[in-house]
Scaffold this motif. Structure first.
Motif, PDB file in Angstrom:
ATOM      1  N   CYS A   7     -67.164 -27.501  26.376  1.00 52.14           N
ATOM      2  CA  CYS A   7     -68.206 -28.226  27.166  1.00 52.14           C
ATOM      3  C   CYS A   7     -67.702 -29.488  27.756  1.00 52.14           C
ATOM      4  CB  CYS A   7     -69.251 -28.684  26.182  1.00 52.14           C
ATOM      5  SG  CYS A   7     -70.116 -27.416  25.111  1.00 52.14           S
ATOM      6  N   VAL A   9     -67.015 -32.422  26.408  1.00 55.18           N
ATOM      7  CA  VAL A   9     -67.342 -33.642  25.903  1.00 55.18           C
ATOM      8  C   VAL A   9     -66.487 -33.998  24.830  1.00 55.18           C
ATOM      9  CG1 VAL A   9     -69.969 -33.102  26.278  1.00 55.18           C
ATOM     10  CG2 VAL A   9     -68.769 -32.202  24.351  1.00 55.18           C
ATOM     11  N   ALA A  19     -70.800 -29.694  18.350  1.00 56.65           N
ATOM     12  CA  ALA A  19     -72.091 -29.658  18.291  1.00 56.65           C
ATOM     13  C   ALA A  19     -72.868 -28.902  18.910  1.00 56.65           C
ATOM     14  CB  ALA A  19     -72.583 -30.959  17.949  1.00 56.65           C
ATOM     15  N   LEU A  20     -72.524 -28.962  20.359  1.00 59.30           N
ATOM     16  CA  LEU A  20     -73.114 -28.260  21.398  1.00 59.30           C
ATOM     17  C   LEU A  20     -73.288 -26.798  21.662  1.00 59.30           C
ATOM     18  CD1 LEU A  20     -72.486 -30.955  24.382  1.00 59.30           C
ATOM     19  CD2 LEU A  20     -74.637 -30.537  23.046  1.00 59.30           C
TER      20      LEU A  20
ATOM     21  N   THR B 423     -79.216 -25.144  20.861  1.00 55.38           N
ATOM     22  CA  THR B 423     -78.524 -25.963  21.494  1.00 55.38           C
ATOM     23  C   THR B 423     -78.516 -26.011  23.048  1.00 55.38           C
ATOM     24  OG1 THR B 423     -76.512 -25.490  21.128  1.00 55.38           O
ATOM     25  CG2 THR B 423     -77.572 -26.979  19.336  1.00 55.38           C
ATOM     26  N   GLU B 426     -79.447 -29.276  24.991  1.00 50.33           N
ATOM     27  CA  GLU B 426     -78.632 -30.440  24.815  1.00 50.33           C
ATOM     28  C   GLU B 426     -77.377 -30.009  25.502  1.00 50.33           C
ATOM     29  OE1 GLU B 426     -80.387 -29.139  22.621  1.00 50.33           O
ATOM     30  OE2 GLU B 426     -80.443 -30.144  20.819  1.00 50.33           O
ATOM     31  N   ARG B 427     -76.738 -28.642  25.407  1.00 50.96           N
ATOM     32  CA  ARG B 427     -75.534 -28.476  25.870  1.00 50.96           C
ATOM     33  C   ARG B 427     -75.718 -28.569  27.626  1.00 50.96           C
ATOM     34  NH1 ARG B 427     -72.527 -23.763  27.514  1.00 50.96           N
ATOM     35  NH2 ARG B 427     -70.439 -24.308  27.187  1.00 50.96           N
ATOM     36  N   PHE B 430     -75.710 -32.382  28.526  1.00 54.54           N
ATOM     37  CA  PHE B 430     -74.450 -33.255  28.580  1.00 54.54           C
ATOM     38  C   PHE B 430     -73.529 -32.505  29.649  1.00 54.54           C
ATOM     39  CE2 PHE B 430     -76.494 -34.607  24.310  1.00 54.54           C
ATOM     40  CZ  PHE B 430     -76.477 -35.888  24.787  1.00 54.54           C
ATOM     41  N   THR B 431     -73.372 -31.261  29.759  1.00 56.97           N
ATOM     42  CA  THR B 431     -72.406 -30.614  30.506  1.00 56.97           C
ATOM     43  C   THR B 431     -72.583 -30.937  31.921  1.00 56.97           C
ATOM     44  OG1 THR B 431     -73.534 -28.465  30.404  1.00 56.97           O
ATOM     45  CG2 THR B 431     -71.558 -28.929  28.840  1.00 56.97           C
TER      46      THR B 431
END
Lengths: 238, 446
Positions: A7, A9, A19-20, B423, B426-427, B430-431
């Protein structure tokens, strides 16, 4: 600091996985910090007591009032044990309403099973107190009431069990219901025929079964054919 | 034993009507739709629970609308004075759980501590994010005056730091802090219709009830502001556009897996963005006074790229925060409670009707919520002791993932809370930020 290779992050030093996306942290230069506190608490708040049990208890308390009235009246006035009928009915009502509330999670098969059992017990009481005597009551119970309740339960249980395992669209659900109802009708005629004492022979239920099965087959075929569905929509649209 | 909060005296009401927005929440209070939100402050030093408890006991009398419990009247719920003070609890991994009105001690807020975090959870009938933030900031000031922190020794703060957003615990509550501002600003005859068709809801696998997974992205505020300004939009608009873009992609992926053309028809993607009404209508109320702008994207029109989405979000937000249309929306909300028939209906009937209306036309009309509490400002005496603030929304039923944003100094915290396993939202969110050149640090309770 470690980053998720998937990801991009940055991850908390205590994180073992992203967590993603769940990718495991792999950073030879900075192993996972298992000493520092995690970013959030890990203790789970205990679940508050089940409110549904309270509601089931409340219903029981409300229903106990007519039960007491019936019982007291029967004892004071005397006569036959007539209060068994209303009290049995009230208990049956409680089972129908409250058992689903007492289950920790939705368990329709258990709830339906409990309902069928309660109905059978209630009918048994009625049969045992029948005016024509215990033997006549049992004949009626064993050869008519019991099989009919079992057939009705099966008609409800089978679709529910199938739908809990497989997600079906509306057409396939209708097809399944048609099939089950068709066989249910055969069960009803068989039971009545045995109870009558007439030679076992299916007559009208064959017609119902054939109609239901034909409808089920048609619905099943339509559910597999988008072209047929479109054709039906075209011709029957309102 | 917690010290009891001040008993109601003649200058303070002993009970409060629920404000207009709050009337909804008791009727729809269930395990998977708790209507609880959490505001937390992450300090630079570990929290001392004893000092926190003392600080809570000190400030609670200053907030009479929070020292209450929920009561049922014949026609409406109401908030009655609750003596005592909640006990500060160690934090839990399943935050924002349902509040049961009849369980002791019956307060409609909870205070937690964990390591460096102080968290306060509010039942939404009590207040909204802005009111909750005033409470948390006042609690922080009382706590830090006991413990010191950020290079400052323990001791009282100068009176000059207190104001409308950070209350002096020694001060007297003002009537305006109790007011239902909806009633003050609702126009008598102007209402806004708001029939919305059902919106897209991301498919998800539910977690057991009483589970709330949190993923917080900690972002440098200046970096995300730079990107947003480069696109000529505000921070909220940029984040909302990213959220909607993710939802659109999810819907496209879900529809592509469906077998028939008819079931591939996309539903509108609609994001609910709460707006603090105090920005437009002067009020110092500590109760609910927020509304929301619905950003609607007609996904059936075709595939929108990110810049097209940003364009729609930008203009919808600008049009949506017009004070006159917001007033009309308040009027629409207040109108039913002014009607005689609804007012005289018994409470249990109201509860049934309200929950059914919400189930049919409330939750189904949005695909998600993204609330931005804005930039928290602390006086210079307090700010050095605080690292950042976080906001989290409680469980929701149809849209199992929700997003809450708050910033403090250069830290922007974007917290996604979810009651499902997936998720994807969220993924995707944020990505996308990472692809836009914004570094993101992820923290989670799982």
């Amino acid at each position: 600091m470690s980053y998720c290779v998937n990801c991009g992050v940055e991850l908390h030093p205590t994180a073992e996985r992203c967590a993603l996306c769940g990718t495991a942290v792999a950073n030879p230069g900075r192993p996972v910090d298992d000493v520092s506190p995690k970013p959030y608490a890990s203790d789970v708040q205990p679940l508050p007591p089940n409110n549904r049990a309270y509601i089931a208890g409340l219903i029981a308390a409300l229903l106990s009032l007519p039960v007491l009235v019936c019982l007291t009246t029967n004892l004071v006035v005397g006569g036959d044990a007539w209060s068994v009928y209303p009290i049995g009915g009230i208990v049956l009502l409680w089972v129908l309403v409250a058992v689903p509330l007492l289950l920790p999670r939705p368990l329709p098969l258990v709830a339906i099973g409990a309902d069928a059992f309660a109905i059978l017990v209630y009918l048994f009481l009625i049969a045992a107190l029948a005016s024509k005597g215990f033997d006549a009551g049992m004949h009626w119970y064993l050869e008519l009431a019991l099989p009919l309740v079992l057939v009705a339960s099966a008609v409800v249980l089978v679709p529910v069990a199938v739908l809990r395992r497989r997600k079906l669209d509306g057409l396939r659900i209708s097809s399944l219901l048609s099939t089950v109802l068709g066989f249910g009708v055969v069960g009803v005629e068989t039971t009545v025929s045995i109870f009558d004492g007439t030679p076992f022979r299916l007559s009208w239920s064959w017609i119902v079964l054939a109609s239901f099965l034909a409808m089920a087959l048609a619905l099943w075929i339509i559910s597999h054919s988008p072209r047929l569905q479109e054709e039906i929509r075209k011709r029957l649209h309102v | 034993m917690p010290r009891p909060s001040s008993p109601p005296d003649s200058s303070r009401p002993s009970w409060f009507r629920l404000d207009n927005a709050a009337k909804l929440y008791p009727a729809i209070n269930t395990g998977n739709r708790a209507n609880v939100f959490r505001i937390s402050a992450l300090l630079k030093d570990p929290v001392d629970p004893v000092a926190l408890q003392a600080a809570l006991e000190e400030i609670l009398p200053r907030f009479p609308t929070y020292a209450v419990r929920m009561h049922s009247g014949l026609f409406w719920h109401y908030l009655g004075h609750n003596p005592g003070c909640p006990v500060v609890l160690p934090d839990v991994s399943n935050p924002c759980m349902r509040m049961r009105f009849h369980e002791k001690p019956g307060f409609l807020f909870r205070v937690f501590h964990y390591d460096r975090r102080i968290a306060v959870e509010f039942f939404h009938a009590l207040t909204d994010g802005s009111g909750g933030l005033v409470f948390l900031k006042t609690l922080l000031a009382a706590y830090l005056s006991r413990t010191g922190g950020g290079g400052r020794e323990p001791g009282p703060f100068p009176p000059g730091i207190y104001g409308d957003s950070l209350l002096d615990p020694r001060g007297e509550p003002d009537a305006e802090e109790f007011e239902d501002a909806h009633a003050r600003y609702a126009p008598l005859h102007v209402t806004a219709g708001r029939r919305e068709p059902k919106a897209y809801h991301a498919a998800s696998t539910a977690e057991p009830v009483h589970t709330l997974d949190t993923i917080t992205g900690v972002i440098q505020l200046d970096r995300v502001l730079e990107v947003a300004r480069g696109l000529k939009v505000s921070l909220t608009e940029y984040l909302a556009a990213v959220y909607i873009d993710v939802l659109c992609r999810l819907q496209r992926n879900e529809l592509a897996q469906r077998r028939t053309e008819r079931t591939r028809r996309p539903a509108p993607v609609r994001l609910q963005v709460p707006v603090n009404m105090r920005r437009f209508f002067a009020s110092r109320t500590l109760r609910n006074f927020s509304y929301f702008v619905n950003i609607n994207l007609e996904a059936a029109n075709g595939d929108y790229d990110f810049h097209e989405i940003l364009h729609i979000v930008h203009y919808t937000m600008r049009l949506g925060v017009d004070p006159k249309s917001l007033a009309a929306q308040i009027g629409q909300n207040v109108k039913p409670e002014r009607g005689l028939w609804l007012r005289i209906a018994p409470l249990f009937i109201k509860n049934l009707v309200i929950s059914e209306i919400y189930r049919r036309v409330g939750e189904p009309t949005s695909s998600g919520t993204m609330t931005n509490l804005g930039a928290v400002v602390l006086p210079p005496e307090l700010a050095p002791a605080v690292d950042r603030f976080e906001l989290a929304l409680g469980p929701s039923f149809l849209n199992r993932t929700q997003c809450a944003v708050v910033s403090f100094e250069n830290h922007l915290a974007v917290a996604f809370t979810r009651t499902c396993r997936e998720t994807d939202i969220e993924r995707g969110f944020f990505t996308k930020l990472v692809r836009d050149g914004i570094p993101v640090r992820i923290e989670s309770n799982r």
